[in-house]
Design an enzyme around this catalytic site. Structure first.
Site, PDB file in Angstrom:
ATOM      1  N   THR A  76       0.853  -1.181   0.000  1.00 53.81           N
ATOM      2  CA  THR A  76       0.000   0.000   0.000  1.00 53.81           C
ATOM      3  C   THR A  76       0.891   1.234   0.000  1.00 53.81           C
ATOM      4  O   THR A  76       1.798   1.347   0.822  1.00 53.81           O
ATOM      5  CB  THR A  76      -0.880  -0.037   1.266  1.00 53.81           C
ATOM      6  N   ASN A 100      -2.446 -10.749   7.169  1.00 57.11           N
ATOM      7  CA  ASN A 100      -2.285  -9.456   7.861  1.00 57.11           C
ATOM      8  C   ASN A 100      -3.530  -8.891   8.547  1.00 57.11           C
ATOM      9  O   ASN A 100      -3.658  -7.689   8.746  1.00 57.11           O
ATOM     10  CB  ASN A 100      -1.722  -8.391   6.895  1.00 57.11           C
ATOM     11  N   HIS A 110      -6.113 -11.330  -0.702  1.00 57.13           N
ATOM     12  CA  HIS A 110      -5.376 -10.960   0.514  1.00 57.13           C
ATOM     13  C   HIS A 110      -5.983 -11.678   1.714  1.00 57.13           C
ATOM     14  O   HIS A 110      -6.915 -11.199   2.343  1.00 57.13           O
ATOM     15  CB  HIS A 110      -5.415  -9.452   0.714  1.00 57.13           C
ATOM     16  N   TYR A 160      -6.762  -8.725   7.663  1.00 50.55           N
ATOM     17  CA  TYR A 160      -7.872  -8.098   6.931  1.00 50.55           C
ATOM     18  C   TYR A 160      -9.043  -9.083   6.801  1.00 50.55           C
ATOM     19  O   TYR A 160      -9.016 -10.152   7.402  1.00 50.55           O
ATOM     20  CB  TYR A 160      -7.361  -7.548   5.588  1.00 50.55           C
ATOM     21  N   ASN A 183      -2.361  -6.094  13.107  1.00 50.41           N
ATOM     22  CA  ASN A 183      -3.771  -5.661  13.127  1.00 50.41           C
ATOM     23  C   ASN A 183      -4.583  -6.352  14.212  1.00 50.41           C
ATOM     24  O   ASN A 183      -5.744  -6.721  14.005  1.00 50.41           O
ATOM     25  CB  ASN A 183      -4.431  -5.849  11.746  1.00 50.41           C
TER      26      ASN A 183
HETATM   27  C1  LIG Z   1       4.705   0.413   2.984  1.00 47.28           C
HETATM   28  C2  LIG Z   1       4.194  -1.001   3.099  1.00 47.28           C
HETATM   29  C3  LIG Z   1       2.906  -1.296   2.670  1.00 47.28           C
HETATM   30  C4  LIG Z   1       2.430  -2.622   2.721  1.00 47.28           C
HETATM   31  N1  LIG Z   1       1.184  -2.885   2.213  1.00 47.28           N
HETATM   32  C5  LIG Z   1       0.784  -4.188   2.089  1.00 47.28           C
HETATM   33  C6  LIG Z   1      -0.411  -4.505   1.373  1.00 47.28           C
HETATM   34  O1  LIG Z   1      -1.112  -3.666   0.813  1.00 47.28           O
HETATM   35  N2  LIG Z   1      -0.740  -5.827   1.298  1.00 47.28           N
HETATM   36  C7  LIG Z   1       0.015  -6.817   1.881  1.00 47.28           C
HETATM   37  O2  LIG Z   1      -0.314  -8.000   1.778  1.00 47.28           O
HETATM   38  N3  LIG Z   1       1.155  -6.520   2.545  1.00 47.28           N
HETATM   39  C8  LIG Z   1       1.573  -5.250   2.631  1.00 47.28           C
HETATM   40  N4  LIG Z   1       2.775  -4.966   3.227  1.00 47.28           N
HETATM   41  C9  LIG Z   1       3.636  -6.074   3.693  1.00 47.28           C
HETATM   42  C10 LIG Z   1       4.652  -6.452   2.598  1.00 47.28           C
HETATM   43  O3  LIG Z   1       4.006  -7.031   1.481  1.00 47.28           O
HETATM   44  C11 LIG Z   1       5.680  -7.481   3.130  1.00 47.28           C
HETATM   45  O4  LIG Z   1       4.985  -8.612   3.610  1.00 47.28           O
HETATM   46  C12 LIG Z   1       6.555  -6.908   4.242  1.00 47.28           C
HETATM   47  O5  LIG Z   1       7.089  -5.651   3.874  1.00 47.28           O
HETATM   48  C13 LIG Z   1       7.714  -7.881   4.572  1.00 47.28           C
HETATM   49  O6  LIG Z   1       8.546  -8.068   3.422  1.00 47.28           O
HETATM   50  P1  LIG Z   1       9.983  -7.359   3.337  1.00 47.28           P
HETATM   51  O7  LIG Z   1      10.723  -7.774   4.571  1.00 47.28           O
HETATM   52  O8  LIG Z   1      10.626  -7.865   2.082  1.00 47.28           O
HETATM   53  O9  LIG Z   1       9.733  -5.880   3.325  1.00 47.28           O
HETATM   54  C14 LIG Z   1       3.255  -3.656   3.234  1.00 47.28           C
HETATM   55  C15 LIG Z   1       4.546  -3.338   3.684  1.00 47.28           C
HETATM   56  C16 LIG Z   1       5.025  -2.044   3.606  1.00 47.28           C
HETATM   57  C17 LIG Z   1       6.429  -1.746   4.051  1.00 47.28           C
END
Ligand SMILES: Cc1cc2nc3c(=O)[nH]c(=O)nc-3n(C[C@H](O)[C@H](O)[C@H](O)COP(=O)(O)O)c2cc1C
Length: 367
Positions: free
Chosen positions: A30, A182, A179, A184, A239
């Site tokens: 997001t 997390n 999704h 939702y 959440n």
């Molecule tokens: C800014 C931001 C927005 C995110 N928005 C979503 C989202 O819309 N849907 C989702 O499933 N996960 C979302 N996540 C989680 C990421 O998809 C991911 O699971 C998380 O960043 C861990 O991966 P990484 O360690 O490679 O960053 C978001 C994470 C960040 C940092």
């Protein structure tokens, strides 16, 4: 068992006639640039810049006006939104990329100040989530108490997911990711702390899983199993999702049922599961049960990603934050180029700063 595994981050991954050019996925994120919940040219540029990923999964994209919880997040239920997303998919495809959209209904993780007029905050049960959420109009506000969904509202939500999946294909997406992670709406049905229903959608593991599986089946029937993935996050408490005793049994059942539906991929956020023996056992069992593409996510580096592929723990790895600040992440990983740090202050701000202005290591980003 035969895996879809390439053993290598930079080799193509093929399944059902779709080919991802490498095993690197961009995790859904997001970014709150969709003013009025409509995708725009800035978003098209952002995704186009990241088209070197084998698979881009977009930010959460709401199937329904009721499913928009955060400020400036997009939807895929109106003609204007479909037209906006077309610009995104066209830009990514022109660069040779593949792009799925994440269908995200927030359920109770919401505030009415962020929602379109005439909408309702809905969840399996009327149980408020702890914590605050940003609203552009009223600043930080406590998340509001949802209404428990009626039977008709559940059927409507399933129909909305189905329509949104069809809209996504019309908008040029290669597929959709549901999704289910997390905290939702889909996960709110899975977890007995947020689902205290006594009808066929609550109670036993089978009943708590019913909504997720009915949504998945309806979407499969509408657009084809080869265009459907789902995201899950067992043991994750984000959440306000409290742990419960039947987590392993719930996700084992889900993996079996999703396997029967034969969907393209399962995308598991694994960092919480990796902190216990029980979680590690569950991850192995999911891997053995689900035979199609398994994507793992959560704090992966190149080294850990390659190890996971080599050990056949996964077929693809998704990266989140590294993609925010490294649009050419695949190129940097391949050539051992240092990664740029991302700036959390601009994760959710409304403009191009911290969004489309991160530098590329080379002009030749798709090499
Ligand atoms: C800014 C931001 C927005 C995110 N928005 C979503 C989202 O819309 N849907 C989702 O499933 N996960 C979302 N996540 C989680 C990421 O998809 C991911 O699971 C998380 O960043 C861990 O991966 P990484 O360690 O490679 O960053 C978001 C994470 C960040 C940092």
């Amino acid at each position: 068992m035969s895996y879809t595994n390439t053993l290598n981050l930079f080799s193509p991954v093929k399944k059902y006639g779709i080919e991802f050019s490498n095993a690197i996925a961009m995790a859904p994120m997001t970014r709150s640039r969709a003013l009025g919940s409509v995708p725009n040219d800035l978003m098209a540029t952002y995704y186009e810049q990241r088209a070197g990923a084998g698979l881009i999964i977009t930010e959460g994209n709401s199937p329904s006006p009721n499913g928009i919880g955060y400020a400036r997040t997009p939807g895929i239920y109106s003609a204007e939104q479909i037209a906006g997303w077309k610009k995104v998919t066209t830009a990514v495809h022109a660069k040779g990329g593949k792009i799925f959209t994440q269908l995200m209904h927030v359920g109770r993780v919401s505030h009415s100040a962020n929602m379109p007029a005439g909408t309702k905050i809905l969840a399996p049960s009327a149980i408020q989530a702890a914590g605050d959420m940003w609203t552009d109009v009223q600043g930080l506000q406590p998340k509001e108490k949802p209404e428990a969904m009626t039977h008709d509202e559940i059927k409507t939500a399933i129909a909305e997911f189905t329509r949104a999946a069809i809209n996504a294909i019309d908008a040029g997406f290669d597929g959709v990711e549901l999704h289910g992670a997390n905290g939702y709406l889909l996960e709110q049905f899975l977890n007995p702390n947020t689902n205290q229903r006594t009808d066929e959608y609550g109670g036993s593991i089978e009943k708590r899983s019913r909504f997720v599986l009915e949504v998945t089946e309806a979407v499969v029937n509408a657009i084809g199993k080869e265009k459907v993935g789902i995201r899950l996050s067992p043991y994750n408490v984000f959440n306000d999702m409290a742990l419960y005793s039947e987590i392993a049994a719930t996700y084992t059942y889900l993996a079996e049922q999703l396997s029967k539906l034969d969907i393209l991929y399962l995308h598991v956020i694994d960092y919480a599961a990796r902190t216990s023996e029980e979680g590690l056992t569950l991850l192995k069992s999911i891997r053995n049960t689900f035979g199609n593409i398994l994507i793992l996510n959560g704090g992966y580096t190149r080294e850990r990603a390659e190890q996971a592929l080599a050990n056949r723990e996964a077929d693809m790895i998704s990266f989140g934050t590294p993609f925010i600040s490294n649009p050419d992440l695949h190129y940097r990983l391949k050539h051992g180029i240092a990664l740029q740090e991302s700036n959390p202050d601009t994760f959710y701000t409304p403009d191009s700063k911290g969004y489309t202005d991160y530098a590329f290591a080379s002009q030749n980003v798709l090499a």
